[in-house]
Every structure is written in structure tokens, then in C-alpha cells.
Design an enzyme around this catalytic site. Structure first.
Site, PDB file in Angstrom:
ATOM      1  N   PRO A   2     105.614 100.773  33.792  1.00  0.00           N
ATOM      2  CA  PRO A   2     104.274 100.550  32.576  1.00  0.00           C
ATOM      3  C   PRO A   2     103.708 101.293  31.516  1.00  0.00           C
ATOM      4  O   PRO A   2     102.732 102.208  32.052  1.00  0.00           O
ATOM      5  CB  PRO A   2     103.734  99.527  33.623  1.00  0.00           C
ATOM      6  CG  PRO A   2     104.101 100.144  34.722  1.00  0.00           C
ATOM      7  CD  PRO A   2     104.469 101.289  34.745  1.00  0.00           C
ATOM      8  N   GLU A   3     103.298 101.502  30.355  1.00  0.00           N
ATOM      9  CA  GLU A   3     102.377 101.703  29.836  1.00  0.00           C
ATOM     10  C   GLU A   3     101.462 100.778  29.184  1.00  0.00           C
ATOM     11  O   GLU A   3     101.032  99.885  30.202  1.00  0.00           O
ATOM     12  CB  GLU A   3     103.484 102.505  28.481  1.00  0.00           C
ATOM     13  CG  GLU A   3     104.594 103.324  28.859  1.00  0.00           C
ATOM     14  CD  GLU A   3     105.169 103.652  27.746  1.00  0.00           C
ATOM     15  OE1 GLU A   3     104.673 104.235  26.496  1.00  0.00           O
ATOM     16  OE2 GLU A   3     106.429 104.249  27.694  1.00  0.00           O
ATOM     17  N   HIS A  94     108.788  96.598  50.569  1.00  0.00           N
ATOM     18  CA  HIS A  94     107.876  97.384  48.563  1.00  0.00           C
ATOM     19  C   HIS A  94     106.905  96.498  49.081  1.00  0.00           C
ATOM     20  O   HIS A  94     105.723  96.814  48.230  1.00  0.00           O
ATOM     21  CB  HIS A  94     107.998  98.290  47.301  1.00  0.00           C
ATOM     22  CG  HIS A  94     110.288  98.707  48.286  1.00  0.00           C
ATOM     23  ND1 HIS A  94     109.037 100.225  49.185  1.00  0.00           N
ATOM     24  CD2 HIS A  94     111.315  98.591  48.428  1.00  0.00           C
ATOM     25  CE1 HIS A  94     110.857 100.522  49.027  1.00  0.00           C
ATOM     26  NE2 HIS A  94     112.093  99.560  48.499  1.00  0.00           N
ATOM     27  N   ARG A 117     108.488 103.104  45.062  1.00  0.00           N
ATOM     28  CA  ARG A 117     107.870 104.569  44.614  1.00  0.00           C
ATOM     29  C   ARG A 117     106.857 104.917  45.058  1.00  0.00           C
ATOM     30  O   ARG A 117     106.531 105.781  45.273  1.00  0.00           O
ATOM     31  CB  ARG A 117     108.521 104.910  43.675  1.00  0.00           C
ATOM     32  CG  ARG A 117     109.577 105.282  43.240  1.00  0.00           C
ATOM     33  CD  ARG A 117     110.278 105.373  41.758  1.00  0.00           C
ATOM     34  NE  ARG A 117     110.078 107.099  41.192  1.00  0.00           N
ATOM     35  CZ  ARG A 117     110.227 107.383  40.277  1.00  0.00           C
ATOM     36  NH1 ARG A 117     110.208 106.877  39.038  1.00  0.00           N
ATOM     37  NH2 ARG A 117     110.426 108.961  40.564  1.00  0.00           N
TER      38      ARG A 117
END
Length: 292
Positions: A2-3, A94, A117
Site C-alpha cells: 500500500p502507498e 496470516h 510478509r
DNA sequence: ACTTTGACCTGTGCGC
DNA sequence: TGCGCACAGGTCAAAG
């Protein structure tokens, strides 16, 4: 992943469910994400009402009733989802943090943080202006503090490739690899261009910088707009947040033709400070005096 | 002080 | 089909 636009979209999607919800219970499925959770992380949040949620750079900020702020960064692969019927929720891999909430209108809600991650992290701060993650961030590109004069101020006396400079969160807070590539393409600036070549001896910005600033703003605004329209289903069964897949003009378009009108260039991919840069070999002017 | 590099992780997609 | 490898949208900390 995400930006800034993706984080903004997340905030807007979550806000109706989180604003004025009370955190009943927080369950950590592991002791750390990128960093260890602080001691008493769950305890500090339990019982608090979420007063407001907002964004700073790529951080989500949850303002709590005791004046603490829960700070969350999504890293590369983090996302939040809202579950209305947690009893029938099938736990997925996750899912690291589970927030049980009570909301006046929706009653029981569950906010789940997923991050394969685990580059994301969370922090609780009683004073966000002195928080280690937030304190040194640069300007918000969508605020009116962001202009060419600011860039000149930041760039002078330094020498970095423009690509690296735009990714530096202490200069502009919130840009990431994709939107930097896109903005440089729009402004026809080669990603390796040294920032000092964009400012003259009298600290006057090159006209390409004058183009770059509005390009960044409009790219971000368009992405937020596109994200908003893909946000309809924040609480759907799969709960996936569905980052909109734009079609980009340069990002990921290696060896494809340039989209600029009347440009016969080809999109190239290079590596700069460990990240991929995409640019048109024709319309993004090769910096003078630079071996490429 | 400024700039670069390494480290942190898992998942995916490609070539063989 | 399976395997190994390169790569992925981020940022901090340490090294140059």
C-alpha cells in the site's frame, strides 16, 4: 503493497465501522510483526473507544478515548478487514491481530489485521508528535505545504537521484514506488536525474519540477478516487480489501510502448537503490552528463 | 551529515 | 509437475 492512496482508501472504508466503536478485546496471534508488540499492547487498547481514524503518510492512526493513538503501518502486504459474523469466520493464515469491537449500530464487529510478509507494525503512542515513526515524516503531498518551493528547500545542498528523493519519506510522506514512477513519467523526468540538476544556481526550480508537483497530486487524487469506487464491499465474505488494479502508464510495463501521444519510446526497467524503476527511454530525458 | 546497503518475511510466477 | 530462483507496492538500522 500500500502507498498513500491505498491507505487513504482503507481509512475511508473502515471509518464507518470503527468510529465510536469500543474495543472489547484484542487477541495477538503472535508476539511480533516486524517488531515485537509492546508489553501490555492488548491491555492498553481494551476498553478504549475509537474516537477517530485518520492517515499520516502511509500510517493509519486510531485516536482513542484515553488520548492514546494506535499507529498501524501495513508494510508491503498488510490489510484490515471487518467481519460481522465472527462466530462463523474461518480463520485464515496470516491473520495476526483480532480486535473484538462493539458498535452502537452494528453491535458486534471484528476487525482483523492480516499480513503475510509481516513487514507491517503497530505502536501505541501517547504523544504522536514525538513518536519515533511519525516525528520525522515530511510533508503530506496532498496538503498545501507541498509545492516547488518546498522541494527546492529540501533538495538544495543534497545530491540524490530524483527517484530516491521522492521515495524518501522524510521529504514527501506517502509516495511509494508505483506512484513515483508514474509521476516521473508524467513530468518526463528520468528517474536517475540528480536533484541538483533540477534546481539552478539561484535556487530556481527547473520547469520539470513545476510539472512534477501537480503531477504527483493528480496521480494520488485519481488513485484515491479509483480506490473509493472499489471499496463497496469492505465487509464481504472473503473480506479481502481488493486493492484496485489500475492500469499504469509505466509501472510494470517493461518493453511495452510508451503511452504518451506521439512518443515512439519503449518502457525500460532498471534497478535503483534496490527497487525497480520504470521509464520511457525516449520522452523521459536522459540526464545530461550522466552515464546510464 | 548524507547516502547506500542489508535485513526483515512469505507468496507468486517464471524458466528449466 | 516440480524445483529453484528472482522478485514484490516498505522502512529501519547499520555501515560506508
Amino acid at each position: 503493497m500500500p502507498e498513500l492512496p491505498e491507505v487513504e482508501t482503507t481509512i475511508r472504508g473502515l471509518a464507518p465501522f470503527l468510529q465510536h466503536a469500543t474495543i472489547k478485546e484484542v487477541i495477538l496471534k503472535r508476539k511480533n510483526l516486524r517488531f515485537d508488540f509492546e508489553k501490555n499492547f492488548a491491555k492498553k487498547l481494551e476498553g478504549q473507544e475509537i474516537i477517530n481514524i485518520s492517515r499520516r503518510a502511509k500510517y493509519l492512526l486510531f485516536s482513542l478515548s484515553n488520548n492514546d493513538t494506535l499507529i498501524s503501518h501495513l508494510g508491503m502486504s498488510g490489510s484490515f478487514k471487518i467481519i460481522k459474523d465472527f462466530a462463523n469466520h474461518q480463520a485464515k493464515k496470516h491473520e495476526h491481530v483480532i480486535f473484538s469491537l462493539h458498535h452502537q449500530e452494528y453491535k458486534n464487529l471484528t476487525l482483523i489485521y492480516t499480513d503475510p510478509r509481516r513487514f507491517g507494525f503497530m505502536d501505541i503512542s501517547s504523544d504522536i508528535s514525538n513518536n519515533r515513526f511519525l516525528a520525522k515524516l515530511g510533508v503530506e503531498p496532498l496538503s498545501n505545504h507541498f509545492n516547488t518551493a518546498y522541494l527546492v528547500e529540501q533538495f538544495k545542498g543534497r545530491n540524490l537521484p530524483i527517484k530516491t528523493a521522492l521515495l524518501d519519506q522524510t521529504i514527501i510522506a506517502g509516495l511509494g514506488n508505483i506512484y513515483v514512477c508514474e509521476a516521473l513519467w508524467q513530468a518526463r523526468i528520468h528517474p536517475k536525474t540528480p536533484i541538483k540538476s533540477l534546481i539552478d544556481k539561484n535556487n530556481k526550480p527547473d520547469e520539470r519540477l513545476e510539472i512534477l508537483v501537480p503531477a504527483i497530486i493528480s496521480i494520488l487524487n485519481q488513485a484515491i478516487k479509483a480506490g473509493g469506487s472499489s471499496l463497496k464491499d469492505f465487509t464481504n465474505a472473503n473480506g479481502e480489501q481488493g486493492y484496485f488494479q489500475h492500469s499504469f502508464d509505466v509501472y510494470g510495463r517493461t518493453n511495452q510502448p510508451c503511452n504518451k501521444e506521439n512518443c515512439s519510446g519503449i518502457i525500460k526497467k532498471i534497478t535503483q537503490s534496490g527497487r525497480s524503476s520504470f521509464y520511457c527511454d525516449k520522452c523521459q530525458n536522459k540526464p545530461v552528463d550522466l552515464e546510464l
